[in-house]
Design an enzyme around this catalytic site. Structure first.
Site, mmCIF file in Angstrom:
data_model
loop_
_atom_site.group_PDB
_atom_site.id
_atom_site.type_symbol
_atom_site.label_atom_id
_atom_site.label_comp_id
_atom_site.label_asym_id
_atom_site.label_seq_id
_atom_site.Cartn_x
_atom_site.Cartn_y
_atom_site.Cartn_z
ATOM 1 N N ASP A 150 -4.938 -3.109 -18.825
ATOM 2 C CA ASP A 150 -4.030 -1.975 -19.061
ATOM 3 C C ASP A 150 -4.308 -1.270 -20.389
ATOM 4 O OD1 ASP A 150 -2.728 -2.500 -16.624
ATOM 5 O OD2 ASP A 150 -1.343 -3.894 -17.574
ATOM 6 N N GLU A 170 -12.307 -2.926 -20.318
ATOM 7 C CA GLU A 170 -12.343 -4.393 -20.308
ATOM 8 C C GLU A 170 -10.994 -4.990 -20.735
ATOM 9 O OE1 GLU A 170 -15.117 -1.908 -21.251
ATOM 10 O OE2 GLU A 170 -14.319 -2.832 -23.070
ATOM 11 N N ALA A 178 8.042 8.279 -9.881
ATOM 12 C CA ALA A 178 6.874 8.369 -10.772
ATOM 13 C C ALA A 178 5.551 8.029 -10.067
ATOM 14 C CB ALA A 178 7.083 7.460 -11.979
ATOM 15 N N GLU A 179 5.429 6.826 -9.517
ATOM 16 C CA GLU A 179 4.110 6.394 -9.037
ATOM 17 C C GLU A 179 3.545 7.291 -7.942
ATOM 18 O OE1 GLU A 179 3.405 2.163 -8.486
ATOM 19 O OE2 GLU A 179 5.336 1.744 -9.384
ATOM 20 N N GLY A 201 0.780 -1.234 0.000
ATOM 21 C CA GLY A 201 0.000 0.000 0.000
ATOM 22 C C GLY A 201 0.811 1.282 0.000
ATOM 23 N N HIS A 208 0.057 1.696 -13.189
ATOM 24 C CA HIS A 208 0.853 0.579 -13.706
ATOM 25 C C HIS A 208 2.317 1.003 -13.762
ATOM 26 C CE1 HIS A 208 1.671 -3.115 -15.810
ATOM 27 N NE2 HIS A 208 2.448 -2.415 -16.612
ATOM 28 N N ARG A 257 -17.765 -15.350 -8.701
ATOM 29 C CA ARG A 257 -17.309 -13.983 -8.995
ATOM 30 C C ARG A 257 -18.474 -12.999 -8.863
ATOM 31 N NH1 ARG A 257 -13.278 -11.509 -10.406
ATOM 32 N NH2 ARG A 257 -12.130 -13.447 -10.489
#
Ligand code: GAR
Length: 213
Positions: A153, A150, A182-183, A14, A112, A68
């Site tokens: 990425d 859908e 970056a993230e 996290g 990502h 699911r």
């Protein structure tokens, strides 16, 4: 609406959630309120980070549901209850169905750890992304925040930032640099940007109103 209500979906340490918590505390996300954290795993440190910040946080492991459909129904119920406007996938490793994703056009974003369209798609997550970048020998990598559709990425790109690969990098050193440079910079910026757009343009449309349709 003055603030968009954000749900952050996590599966691990996290650190990206922490970047959002820190950014909110520093007043850098004035249009966003962190309202809910959902983890795909029990006992992960991300849940501790959420609790320490006073954000309601729950583990909802897929394997505890028969199907699911039942799993996603439970998540939808939680999103409804908290009147969530925007879902942020921050290292969330459980797969959401196309049916779930299609309920929330432009209301789910993901971080990502590469420059999409490199090193992305099915099977590319976490350290594997950096292993592949080093194996290929790229000199520049980075991170991408994008809308979720859908295609894994495959949604529209919101923000990207490049990061240098250094001689002697291991997947771990490269991952750390991509996160730091970056993230943790991009994700709070993207959340604020999309939250502001939601506040400015669609004040009455909420994730929970899609889930009832
Ligand atoms: C982050 O590097 C994130 O970009 C990546 O998982 C890590 C989670 O770390 N996500 C993916 O690879 C998604 N395909 P965190 O739990 O410390 O935020």
């Amino acid at each position: 609406m003055d603030k968009a209500k954000i749900a952050v979906f996590v599966s691990g340490g996290g650190t990206n959630l922490q970047a959002l918590i820190d950014s909110a505390a520093a007043g850098q996300m004035p249009h966003a309120r962190l309202s809910l954290v959902i983890s795909s795993k029990e006992g992960v440190y991300a849940l501790e980070r959420a609790k320490a910040a006073g954000i309601p946080a729950y583990a909802v492991p897929r394997k505890t549901f028969d199907s699911r459909e039942a799993y996603e129904k439970e998540i939808l119920k939680m999103l409804d209850q908290e009147e969530i406007d925007l879902i942020v996938l921050a290292g969330f490793l459980s797969v959401l169905s196309a049916d779930f994703v299609s309920k929330f056009p432009d209301r789910i974003i993901n971080i990502h750890p590469s420059l999409i369209p490199s090193f992305c798609g099915d099977g590319f997550y976490g350290l594997k992304v950096h292993e592949e970048a080093l194996r290929y020998g790229v000199k520049v990598t980075g991170a991408t925040v994008h809308f979720v559709n859908e295609v894994t990425d495959g949604g529209r790109i919101i923000l990207q930032k490049a990061v240098s690969v250094e001689d002697g990098d291991t997947p771990e050193t490269l991952q750390k640099r991509v996160m730091e440079q970056a993230e943790w910079v991009l994700l709070p910026r993207a959340v604020e940007q999309i939250s502001k757009e939601i506040c400015d343009s669609n004040p009455d449309i909420k994730v929970h109103s899609y889930s009832n349709s």
